[in-house]
Design an enzyme around this catalytic site. Structure first.
Site, PDB file in Angstrom:
ATOM      1  N   SER A 141       5.650  10.219  37.660  1.00  0.00           N
ATOM      2  CA  SER A 141       5.554   9.916  39.082  1.00  0.00           C
ATOM      3  C   SER A 141       4.455  10.746  39.718  1.00  0.00           C
ATOM      4  O   SER A 141       4.104  11.828  39.231  1.00  0.00           O
ATOM      5  CB  SER A 141       6.886  10.223  39.777  1.00  0.00           C
ATOM      6  OG  SER A 141       6.746  10.206  41.188  1.00  0.00           O
ATOM      7  N   TYR A 154      13.665  16.438  41.553  1.00  0.00           N
ATOM      8  CA  TYR A 154      13.098  15.180  41.058  1.00  0.00           C
ATOM      9  C   TYR A 154      11.650  15.353  40.590  1.00  0.00           C
ATOM     10  O   TYR A 154      11.296  14.972  39.476  1.00  0.00           O
ATOM     11  CB  TYR A 154      13.165  14.117  42.152  1.00  0.00           C
ATOM     12  CG  TYR A 154      12.509  12.815  41.757  1.00  0.00           C
ATOM     13  CD1 TYR A 154      13.169  11.918  40.934  1.00  0.00           C
ATOM     14  CD2 TYR A 154      11.235  12.482  42.210  1.00  0.00           C
ATOM     15  CE1 TYR A 154      12.567  10.724  40.555  1.00  0.00           C
ATOM     16  CE2 TYR A 154      10.631  11.293  41.837  1.00  0.00           C
ATOM     17  CZ  TYR A 154      11.301  10.417  41.014  1.00  0.00           C
ATOM     18  OH  TYR A 154      10.707   9.250  40.629  1.00  0.00           O
TER      19      TYR A 154
END
Length: 306
Positions: A141, A154
């Protein structure tokens, strides 16, 4: 395995029942790859497998497994040993800051984002090197490139996927072989991720379509010399480059970061995890193409502050 065609090769795709995982499976099936599709939800997974077999004349084997559990992960690892293509797409995010989540939520997210891809790469890579062919795609990501999800684990979990890919891909053993590893660095995709987490949606200028992302990713890994890092759009290549080189103090400014320690959210919707489709569902995945957001504890339900 040919770098451009899939005749006689098998691809294992995790988080495959919807979203980017399903779209990557479609793109691989269109190129003739047989498939092993892994997710928690048996119904959508079976329907996708049947549809791909009918549409493309390939073999698609569904494996219903929860990769956050030892049993589910080992079942997938046993099949990854013989795969010519491994796509580690399964993962999850949390819509609350680190100190407001329950440890079981954090443990499960880390199991999906860190442990599962590590185990499957560990299972698949030796066989690929021995056979002299193979491709591994680890979904990371843009949150891995800078602290843009402040107050959560995350981004750190996605930074691990990026670092693992770069570390293995640049070893002499892999560089001198026909095997290649690629990290797919994603931004926001069309999904229910933000809504279900109680997070405001991304601006349209930063949102990508899941089929577009999947096609770019599959094209990248099937090149003769795949890139170690694939960022599937110009806008995110620019953003990832900036975030990777800006001082962290600048990268964490409000226009670039969402600070979960000072920002609060309304009650989250019933959420979903690995391979689980959204209730009622639209067929797309989480905020960066992952499998969704994990449930938040009731004590974390609050309203956004100015």
């Amino acid at each position: 395995m040919s770098t451009t065609a899939g005749a006689g090769s098998t691809a294992l795709v995790t988080g495959a029942s919807y979203g980017i995982g399903a779209d990557i499976a479609r793109a691989l099936a269109a190129r003739g790859h047989d498939l092993v599709l892994v997710a928690r939800s048996a119904g959508p997974l079976g329907r996708l497998a049947a549809a791909l077999e009918t549409a493309y004349g390939i073999t698609a084997r569904p494996l219903t497994a929860d990769l956050s559990t030892e049993a589910g992960l080992e079942a997938a690892a046993a099949l990854a040993c013989g795969a010519d293509v491994l796509v580690n797409n399964a993962g999850a995010g949390l819509g609350l800051s680190f100190e407001r989540t329950a440890w079981e939520e954090e443990r499960r997210m880390l199991a999906l984002n860190v442990v599962a891809p590590s185990r499957l790469v560990h299972a698949a890579l030796p066989g690929m090197l021995a056979r002299g062919r193979g491709r591994i795609l680890n979904v990371s990501s843009v949150a891995a490139t800078a602290p843009v999800w402040l107050g959560t684990s995350y981004g750190a979990s996605k930074a691990y996927a990026l670092a693992l890919t770069e570390s293995l891909a640049r070893t002499r053993r892999v560089r001198r072989s026909p095997v290649a590893l690629t990290a797919l660095v994603l931004g926001h995709t069309v999904s229910e991720f933000h809504e279900r987490a109680g997070i405001p949606p991304s601006p349209p200028s930063l949102t990508l379509g899941s089929p577009y992302v999947a096609e770019r990713a599959v094209r990248a890994i099937l090149r003769r010399r795949p890139p170690v890092v694939c960022v599937p759009s110009v806008r995110y290549r620019v953003l990832a480059g900036l975030l990777g080189h800006l001082p962290h103090r600048v990268a964490a400014l409000p226009p670039l970061a969402d600070d979960f320690t000072v920002t609060s959210y309304g009650p989250p919707q019933l959420s979903y995890g690995t391979g689980e489709p959204p209730a009622g569902g639209r067929g797309s995945a989480g905020g960066d193409g992952q499998d969704g957001v994990l449930p938040a504890e009731a004590h974390g339900q609050r309203e956004r502050q100015p």
